[in-house]
Design an enzyme around this catalytic site. Structure first.
Site, PDB file in Angstrom:
ATOM      1  N   ARG A 226       0.849  -1.182   0.000  1.00  0.00           N
ATOM      2  CA  ARG A 226       0.000   0.000   0.000  1.00  0.00           C
ATOM      3  C   ARG A 226       0.894   1.245   0.000  1.00  0.00           C
ATOM      4  O   ARG A 226       1.911   1.289   0.700  1.00  0.00           O
ATOM      5  CB  ARG A 226      -0.915   0.039   1.232  1.00  0.00           C
ATOM      6  CG  ARG A 226      -1.937  -1.087   1.271  1.00  0.00           C
ATOM      7  CD  ARG A 226      -3.023  -0.883   0.229  1.00  0.00           C
ATOM      8  NE  ARG A 226      -4.057  -1.906   0.313  1.00  0.00           N
ATOM      9  CZ  ARG A 226      -4.048  -3.051  -0.351  1.00  0.00           C
ATOM     10  NH1 ARG A 226      -3.037  -3.336  -1.152  1.00  0.00           N
ATOM     11  NH2 ARG A 226      -5.037  -3.913  -0.224  1.00  0.00           N
ATOM     12  N   HIS A 274       1.322  -0.167 -10.381  1.00  0.00           N
ATOM     13  CA  HIS A 274       0.338  -0.961  -9.625  1.00  0.00           C
ATOM     14  C   HIS A 274      -0.056  -2.223 -10.405  1.00  0.00           C
ATOM     15  O   HIS A 274      -1.230  -2.460 -10.701  1.00  0.00           O
ATOM     16  CB  HIS A 274      -0.907  -0.132  -9.319  1.00  0.00           C
ATOM     17  CG  HIS A 274      -1.676  -0.667  -8.128  1.00  0.00           C
ATOM     18  ND1 HIS A 274      -2.352   0.131  -7.243  1.00  0.00           N
ATOM     19  CD2 HIS A 274      -1.846  -1.932  -7.673  1.00  0.00           C
ATOM     20  CE1 HIS A 274      -2.929  -0.600  -6.321  1.00  0.00           C
ATOM     21  NE2 HIS A 274      -2.627  -1.883  -6.557  1.00  0.00           N
TER      22      HIS A 274
END
Length: 311
Positions: A226, A274
């Site tokens: 994260r 990502h």
């Protein structure tokens, strides 16, 4: 016939529509797959969901038996006050394998110092051999399903793997630490540090000036977890001072990462967009279909989120 609402990212509908149709048929589930503008909310039996999709208010879906997330992380929905339906996170082999391969590839890249050979404009002939994996300390922060899988894979390659989690865990072949004192010990062993933690108040800025200073000088950081785990200013300072030798980052506080963000220009930062644990439609669709089949058969749902813990 069941009515299943696709409420994922609209751009992914062309990929998920055939994958879900096939998976539902293979599971023997008579169902129609619809978009939000094609059905009344109170006619929906299951919601296939992503936070980037069109559904933010779950109140009208009075007959929905479950919300089936396409994401492994549920931080962006678990606190939604309108969500009263059971929520299931996505756990599938495609997502897990993707994470394992991304982590393993970048750990080996750092371990073997590949960059100095791939980018070598001065044509330096340096025969310095890297240490063996058994001589390299790798720490994995987060021992959930993805973190445990990555730690186990790295241990299988011979690395000295330390795993850390908030609460005590045990994994074969992994030296496991937990709690604040365990975190300090785990960081001190981390020549290569991999962060695969959820986004919680306890993990926000877990890697900051104080904790980064505990790493062996010149350590490599890999963050496919994260973006909120890292204090960006502290990491940039640690990179500039040499305390951190290199960082490969897949997740960020703002995505896409703004073009003027310092990470793009820093010579010791690699940005990946990502992609470490991207959900694959074919395998995710099979997980969704199996969960619906189980619920229809009166069996427990898989990967049900414990909302009291927030993940």
């Amino acid at each position: 016939m069941l009515t299943i609402l696709y409420a994922g990212a609209p751009k992914m509908w062309p990929a998920y529509q055939p994958a879900l149709t096939t998976a539902l048929a293979e599971a023997g589930l008579p169902a129609r797959l619809v978009l939000p503008d094609e059905v009344a909310p109170n006619a929906v039996d299951y919601i296939v969901y992503a936070p980037t999709g069109p559904v933010q208010d779950f109140t009208p879906f009075t007959h929905a038996r479950a919300v089936l997330s396409l994401w492994a992380g549920v931080e962006r929905v678990v606190g939604n006050p309108t969500l009263s339906q059971p929520l299931c996170r996505m756990v599938d082999d495609g997502l897990e394998r993707g994470m394992i391969e991304w982590v393993t590839g970048h750990v080996l890249r750092a371990h073997l110092a590949m960059d100095r050979h791939i980018v070598n404009p001065d044509r330096i002939w340096d025969q310095t051999a890297p240490p063996l994996a058994r001589e390299r300390g790798v720490t994995v922060l987060g021992l959930g399903a993805l973190g445990a899988a990555c730690a186990t894979t790295l241990a299988g390659l011979g690395f000295q793997v330390t795993g850390w989690s908030r609460t005590p865990k045990s994994l074969p072949g992994i030296h496991c630490e937990s709690g604040p004192d365990g975190l300090r010990r785990a960081l001190k062993q981390a020549e290569i540090l991999v962060t695969i933690l959820p986004n919680t108040p306890e993990t926000t800025n877990l890697l900051n000036a104080e904790t980064l200073a505990l790493l062996p000088r010149g350590a490599t950081i890999l963050n496919p977890g994260r973006g909120t785990l890292i204090d960006d200013d502290a990491l940039l300072a640690a990179l500039d001072s040499g305390q951190v030798g290199q960082a490969t980052l897949d997740v960020f506080r703002i995505e896409p990462l703004p073009a003027d963000h310092p990470y793009w220009a820093h010579p010791r930062v690699t940005v990946t967009p990502h992609i470490a644990a991207e959900t694959r439609p074919a395998s995710a669709a099979r997980v969704i279909a199996e969960n619906i089949r189980r619920d229809q058969a009166g069996e427990p749902l898989m990967h049900l989120v414990d909302r009291t813990r927030g993940y």
